[in-house]
Design a protein around this motif. Structure first.
Motif, PDB file in Angstrom:
ATOM      1  N   THR A 161       0.810  -1.218   0.000  1.00 48.43           N
ATOM      2  CA  THR A 161       0.000   0.000   0.000  1.00 48.43           C
ATOM      3  C   THR A 161       0.841   1.264   0.000  1.00 48.43           C
ATOM      4  OG1 THR A 161      -0.175  -0.062   2.416  1.00 48.43           O
ATOM      5  CG2 THR A 161      -1.936  -1.127   1.148  1.00 48.43           C
ATOM      6  N   ALA A 162       2.139   1.159   0.276  1.00 47.62           N
ATOM      7  CA  ALA A 162       3.002   2.346   0.288  1.00 47.62           C
ATOM      8  C   ALA A 162       4.429   1.949  -0.018  1.00 47.62           C
ATOM      9  CB  ALA A 162       2.937   3.049   1.641  1.00 47.62           C
ATOM     10  N   LEU A 163       5.165   2.870  -0.614  1.00 49.10           N
ATOM     11  CA  LEU A 163       6.617   2.762  -0.705  1.00 49.10           C
ATOM     12  C   LEU A 163       7.189   3.690   0.350  1.00 49.10           C
ATOM     13  CD1 LEU A 163       7.423   2.754  -4.540  1.00 49.10           C
ATOM     14  CD2 LEU A 163       7.309   0.817  -2.972  1.00 49.10           C
ATOM     15  N   CYS A 164       7.902   3.127   1.314  1.00 52.58           N
ATOM     16  CA  CYS A 164       8.482   3.938   2.377  1.00 52.58           C
ATOM     17  C   CYS A 164       9.684   4.711   1.843  1.00 52.58           C
ATOM     18  CB  CYS A 164       8.890   3.052   3.548  1.00 52.58           C
ATOM     19  SG  CYS A 164       7.493   2.172   4.283  1.00 52.58           S
ATOM     20  N   VAL A 165      10.140   5.671   2.632  1.00 52.88           N
ATOM     21  CA  VAL A 165      11.310   6.470   2.276  1.00 52.88           C
ATOM     22  C   VAL A 165      12.380   6.237   3.329  1.00 52.88           C
ATOM     23  CG1 VAL A 165      12.221   8.801   1.937  1.00 52.88           C
ATOM     24  CG2 VAL A 165       9.922   8.228   1.108  1.00 52.88           C
ATOM     25  N   ASP A 166      13.552   5.799   2.899  1.00 50.78           N
ATOM     26  CA  ASP A 166      14.715   5.689   3.776  1.00 50.78           C
ATOM     27  C   ASP A 166      15.705   6.786   3.398  1.00 50.78           C
ATOM     28  OD1 ASP A 166      13.946   3.583   5.350  1.00 50.78           O
ATOM     29  OD2 ASP A 166      15.707   2.364   4.931  1.00 50.78           O
ATOM     30  N   VAL A 167      16.071   7.607   4.363  1.00 45.70           N
ATOM     31  CA  VAL A 167      17.071   8.652   4.131  1.00 45.70           C
ATOM     32  C   VAL A 167      18.361   8.191   4.797  1.00 45.70           C
ATOM     33  CG1 VAL A 167      17.641  11.082   4.372  1.00 45.70           C
ATOM     34  CG2 VAL A 167      15.241  10.386   4.153  1.00 45.70           C
ATOM     35  N   VAL A 168      19.416   8.097   4.008  1.00 44.32           N
ATOM     36  CA  VAL A 168      20.671   7.510   4.469  1.00 44.32           C
ATOM     37  C   VAL A 168      21.783   8.547   4.387  1.00 44.32           C
ATOM     38  CG1 VAL A 168      22.364   5.683   4.083  1.00 44.32           C
ATOM     39  CG2 VAL A 168      19.929   5.227   3.727  1.00 44.32           C
ATOM     40  N   ALA A 169      22.516   8.702   5.487  1.00 42.93           N
ATOM     41  CA  ALA A 169      23.620   9.659   5.526  1.00 42.93           C
ATOM     42  C   ALA A 169      24.807   9.146   4.729  1.00 42.93           C
ATOM     43  CB  ALA A 169      24.034   9.917   6.971  1.00 42.93           C
ATOM     44  N   VAL A 170      25.366  10.002   3.903  1.00 45.26           N
ATOM     45  CA  VAL A 170      26.608   9.720   3.188  1.00 45.26           C
ATOM     46  C   VAL A 170      27.520  10.923   3.366  1.00 45.26           C
ATOM     47  CG1 VAL A 170      25.554   8.163   1.518  1.00 45.26           C
ATOM     48  CG2 VAL A 170      25.661  10.593   1.027  1.00 45.26           C
ATOM     49  N   PRO A 171      28.830  10.731   3.262  1.00 44.92           N
ATOM     50  CA  PRO A 171      29.754  11.827   3.586  1.00 44.92           C
ATOM     51  C   PRO A 171      29.559  13.091   2.762  1.00 44.92           C
ATOM     52  CG  PRO A 171      30.923   9.737   3.488  1.00 44.92           C
ATOM     53  CD  PRO A 171      29.540   9.476   2.972  1.00 44.92           C
ATOM     54  N   ASP A 172      29.323  12.957   1.456  1.00 43.74           N
ATOM     55  CA  ASP A 172      29.214  14.155   0.630  1.00 43.74           C
ATOM     56  C   ASP A 172      28.372  13.863  -0.607  1.00 43.74           C
ATOM     57  OD1 ASP A 172      29.487  16.661  -0.386  1.00 43.74           O
ATOM     58  OD2 ASP A 172      31.490  16.351  -1.193  1.00 43.74           O
ATOM     59  N   PRO A 173      27.044  13.903  -0.473  1.00 43.48           N
ATOM     60  CA  PRO A 173      26.182  13.649  -1.635  1.00 43.48           C
ATOM     61  C   PRO A 173      26.138  14.869  -2.555  1.00 43.48           C
ATOM     62  CG  PRO A 173      24.848  14.184   0.261  1.00 43.48           C
ATOM     63  CD  PRO A 173      26.282  14.179   0.731  1.00 43.48           C
ATOM     64  N   GLU A 174      27.162  14.996  -3.398  1.00 39.45           N
ATOM     65  CA  GLU A 174      27.273  16.178  -4.241  1.00 39.45           C
ATOM     66  C   GLU A 174      26.072  16.291  -5.182  1.00 39.45           C
ATOM     67  OE1 GLU A 174      30.951  15.821  -6.253  1.00 39.45           O
ATOM     68  OE2 GLU A 174      32.172  16.151  -4.475  1.00 39.45           O
ATOM     69  N   SER A 175      25.811  17.492  -5.623  1.00 37.71           N
ATOM     70  CA  SER A 175      24.708  17.718  -6.548  1.00 37.71           C
ATOM     71  C   SER A 175      24.952  16.952  -7.840  1.00 37.71           C
ATOM     72  CB  SER A 175      24.566  19.208  -6.859  1.00 37.71           C
ATOM     73  OG  SER A 175      24.226  19.932  -5.696  1.00 37.71           O
ATOM     74  N   VAL A 176      23.916  16.257  -8.280  1.00 42.25           N
ATOM     75  CA  VAL A 176      24.011  15.461  -9.502  1.00 42.25           C
ATOM     76  C   VAL A 176      22.747  15.672 -10.320  1.00 42.25           C
ATOM     77  CG1 VAL A 176      25.467  13.688  -8.469  1.00 42.25           C
ATOM     78  CG2 VAL A 176      22.980  13.451  -8.355  1.00 42.25           C
ATOM     79  N   ARG A 177      22.721  15.089 -11.509  1.00 42.36           N
ATOM     80  CA  ARG A 177      21.527  15.131 -12.338  1.00 42.36           C
ATOM     81  C   ARG A 177      20.644  13.972 -11.902  1.00 42.36           C
ATOM     82  NH1 ARG A 177      23.186  15.950 -18.503  1.00 42.36           N
ATOM     83  NH2 ARG A 177      20.944  16.262 -18.611  1.00 42.36           N
ATOM     84  N   TYR A 178      19.454  14.284 -11.455  1.00 37.28           N
ATOM     85  CA  TYR A 178      18.593  13.293 -10.832  1.00 37.28           C
ATOM     86  C   TYR A 178      17.875  12.457 -11.887  1.00 37.28           C
ATOM     87  CZ  TYR A 178      19.521  16.177  -6.826  1.00 37.28           C
ATOM     88  OH  TYR A 178      20.158  16.860  -5.839  1.00 37.28           O
TER      89      TYR A 178
END
Length: 246
Positions: free
Chosen positions: A51-68
């Motif tokens: 019924t849902a897709l959950c969201v996991d937010v995971v810390a990384v050292p430097d998530p530089e800006s990228v093309r999504y």
């Protein structure tokens, strides 16, 4: 055996702050299963559930800006709801984003760390998805990539053209997975990806072999050898993780 699509993974510098943003944005609960991970789930959710897709937010050292290459689309039920939701999200720290969308009836925003997402105008197709209407993946060949993800997940195809393939859980619940044609989806690592779950009674080696036979390839995103999941990439290079196979 098909795998269950269970969550969207978002990389962040501050997983707690971004997790709180998404929990408030969706009206969901925020918890943490381990250091560096923020879990965003509907209240009372019994994971995993289609019924849902959950969201996991995971810390990384430097998530530089990228093309999504993957992003979330949020659903609205009326023009008034759309206006109210955009205002509320901006109040939570979202900012307008220009990704070359031009004059469109939806609103493109970025969360406080720059992860782009869309707030859609009311559409009947998303009336029963919950707050997340769809997870959108940019690609060059939606038909081919849609066929891959149908084989991986067993999801039902609801629409197919050269520009869009729309999949949904066979139970007819939860958000859609949409493969959308884009002239240049990019080749860099991205901050949003999908996680699928191996079935408890499955054969992990056989499941991974099946994914590779469908066109998946091994991916190194710096995960190391001691994580309880396997990182792969789909035939167009979109990273995804297979949980529960180690």
């Amino acid at each position: 055996m098909v795998l269950q699509l269970v969550q969207v993974n978002i990389k962040a510098r501050d997983e707690t702050a971004i997790g709180r943003f998404w929990a408030d944005a969706l009206g969901w609960d925020l918890s943490s299963e381990a250091p560096g991970v923020a879990n965003v789930e509907p209240p009372g959710f019994d994971w995993p559930d289609p019924t849902a897709l959950c969201v996991d937010v995971v810390a990384v050292p430097d998530p530089e800006s990228v093309r999504y290459r993957a992003h979330l689309d949020l659903a609205t039920s009326s023009a008034e709801h759309h206006t109210e939701l955009v205002a509320r999200l901006v109040g939570l720290g979202a900012t307008p984003a220009d990704i070359g969308q031009g004059d469109v009836p939806w609103t493109v925003l970025a969360d406080p760390e720059g992860n782009v997402f869309c707030v859609l105008e009311p559409r009947d197709v998303y009336r029963d998805t919950g707050p997340i209407a769809a997870v959108v993946v940019h690609c060059t060949d939606p038909r081919a990539l849609g066929a891959f993800w149908r084989e991986v997940t067993g999801w039902t195809r609801h629409e197919a053209s050269d520009d869009l393939v729309r999949l949904r859980a066979p139970q007819g619940v939860g958000p859609y997975l949409e493969l959308v044609r884009h002239p240049d989806p990019g080749t860099v690592h991205h901050r949003v990806h999908l996680d699928v779950l191996s079935h408890r009674d499955g054969d992990p080696a056989a499941e991974l072999a099946r994914l590779r036979s469908l066109g998946a390839t091994d991916a190194d995103v710096g995960q190391g050898d001691d994580v309880p999941w396997v990182c792969l990439a789909d035939p167009e290079g979109n990273d995804f993780c297979v949980l529960g196979v180690r």
